[in-house]
Write a protein that holds these residues in place. Structure first.
Motif, mmCIF file in Angstrom:
data_model
loop_
_atom_site.group_PDB
_atom_site.id
_atom_site.type_symbol
_atom_site.label_atom_id
_atom_site.label_comp_id
_atom_site.label_asym_id
_atom_site.label_seq_id
_atom_site.Cartn_x
_atom_site.Cartn_y
_atom_site.Cartn_z
ATOM 1 N N GLU A 1 -4.419 4.729 12.860
ATOM 2 C CA GLU A 1 -5.344 5.125 11.788
ATOM 3 C C GLU A 1 -4.834 4.686 10.420
ATOM 4 O O GLU A 1 -5.611 4.223 9.579
ATOM 5 N N LEU A 2 -3.544 4.815 10.179
ATOM 6 C CA LEU A 2 -2.988 4.353 8.906
ATOM 7 C C LEU A 2 -3.180 2.846 8.746
ATOM 8 O O LEU A 2 -3.544 2.368 7.672
ATOM 9 N N ALA A 3 -2.953 2.093 9.802
ATOM 10 C CA ALA A 3 -3.146 0.641 9.744
ATOM 11 C C ALA A 3 -4.599 0.306 9.433
ATOM 12 O O ALA A 3 -4.884 -0.608 8.659
ATOM 13 N N ASP B 1 0.837 -1.187 0.000
ATOM 14 C CA ASP B 1 0.000 0.000 0.000
ATOM 15 C C ASP B 1 0.883 1.251 0.000
ATOM 16 O O ASP B 1 1.935 1.275 0.636
ATOM 17 N N ALA B 2 0.444 2.282 -0.706
ATOM 18 C CA ALA B 2 1.214 3.522 -0.805
ATOM 19 C C ALA B 2 1.381 4.209 0.550
ATOM 20 O O ALA B 2 2.303 5.010 0.727
ATOM 21 N N LEU B 3 0.518 3.901 1.512
ATOM 22 C CA LEU B 3 0.623 4.515 2.837
ATOM 23 C C LEU B 3 1.533 3.743 3.786
ATOM 24 O O LEU B 3 1.791 4.198 4.900
ATOM 25 N N ILE C 1 -5.189 1.099 5.706
ATOM 26 C CA ILE C 1 -4.488 0.124 4.867
ATOM 27 C C ILE C 1 -5.134 -1.253 4.982
ATOM 28 O O ILE C 1 -5.168 -2.020 4.037
ATOM 29 N N GLY C 2 -5.665 -1.552 6.150
ATOM 30 C CA GLY C 2 -6.244 -2.874 6.377
ATOM 31 C C GLY C 2 -5.221 -3.860 6.903
ATOM 32 O O GLY C 2 -5.249 -5.041 6.579
#
Length: 160
Positions: A90-92, A47-49, A95-96
Motif C-alpha cells: 500500500e505504501l508503494a 517521498d516522506a513515506l 508513493i507511486g
C-alpha cells in the motif's frame, strides 16, 4: 507623422526592425534564465513515506527469518510478516513506486539479534517512526500512516 519610414530599399520599416531587435533581446534574456539550458532537472526529493516502506520490508524479512529459524514462533510471526508486506504494498502504491522483486527466500540462518525480543524492539522503534510520520502527513495519507503506526504498536504487544 506616424507613417512608416523606410530604413533602406529592402522594405523594412523602423517598427519592424525595432520589433525584431526587441524579440531578439527577449530571447537572449530568456536563455540566460535557463529556459533553453540542456542541464537535467535535479532529482526529486524522496517521498516522506519511503522510510516507512523501507521499514515495512525490513520488518517483514526479519519476522520471516525468525519464523524459519524458530518454527515454534512461526504461527505468531507469519501473520505479522504478512501485515508488513501488505503495508509495503500500500505504501508503494501511494508513493507511486514498485517494490523490489522477492528474489531469493529469506535465509533460515539467524543472528543473535534475530529473536522475538529483538523483533519487539524493532517494532517499537518502527511504531515511533510511523507515529512521527503520521503527525506530519497530509490528510490524504494520515489515515494510512496512522493505521500502520497502530499495527506496529499491536505487533510489539503481540511479541511480549
Amino acid at each position: 507623422m506616424t507613417g512608416s519610414v523606410r530604413m533602406s530599399d529592402s522594405g523594412h520599416t523602423r517598427r519592424r526592425v525595432l520589433g525584431a531587435s526587441g524579440a531578439l533581446a527577449g530571447l537572449v534574456t530568456l536563455s540566460g534564465c535557463g529556459l533553453f539550458d540542456d542541464d537535467p532537472e535535479p532529482a526529486p526529493a524522496p517521498d516522506a513515506l519511503q522510510p516507512l516502506l523501507d521499514e515495512a520490508l525490513t520488518l517483514a524479512a526479519a519476522h520471516t527469518r525468525v519464523a524459519l529459524a524458530q518454527p515454534a514462533l512461526a504461527a505468531k510471526l507469519t501473520p505479522l510478516a504478512e501485515a508488513h508486506r501488505a503495508h509495503a504494498v500500500e505504501l508503494a502504491r501511494v508513493i507511486g513506486t514498485t517494490l523490489p522483486s522477492g528474489g531469493a527466500a529469506p535465509s533460515a540462518a539467524t543472528t543473535g539479534a534475530d529473536t522475538a525480543a529483538a523483533l519487539r524492539k524493532s517494532e517499537q522503534a518502527a511504531q515511533k517512526t510511523a507515529a512521527a510520520a503520521c503527525r506530519s502527513a497530509p490528510a490524504e495519507r494520515a489515515a494510512l500512516v496512522g493505521s500502520i503506526a497502530a499495527a506496529r504498536a499491536s505487533h510489539a504487544e503481540a511479541l511480549r
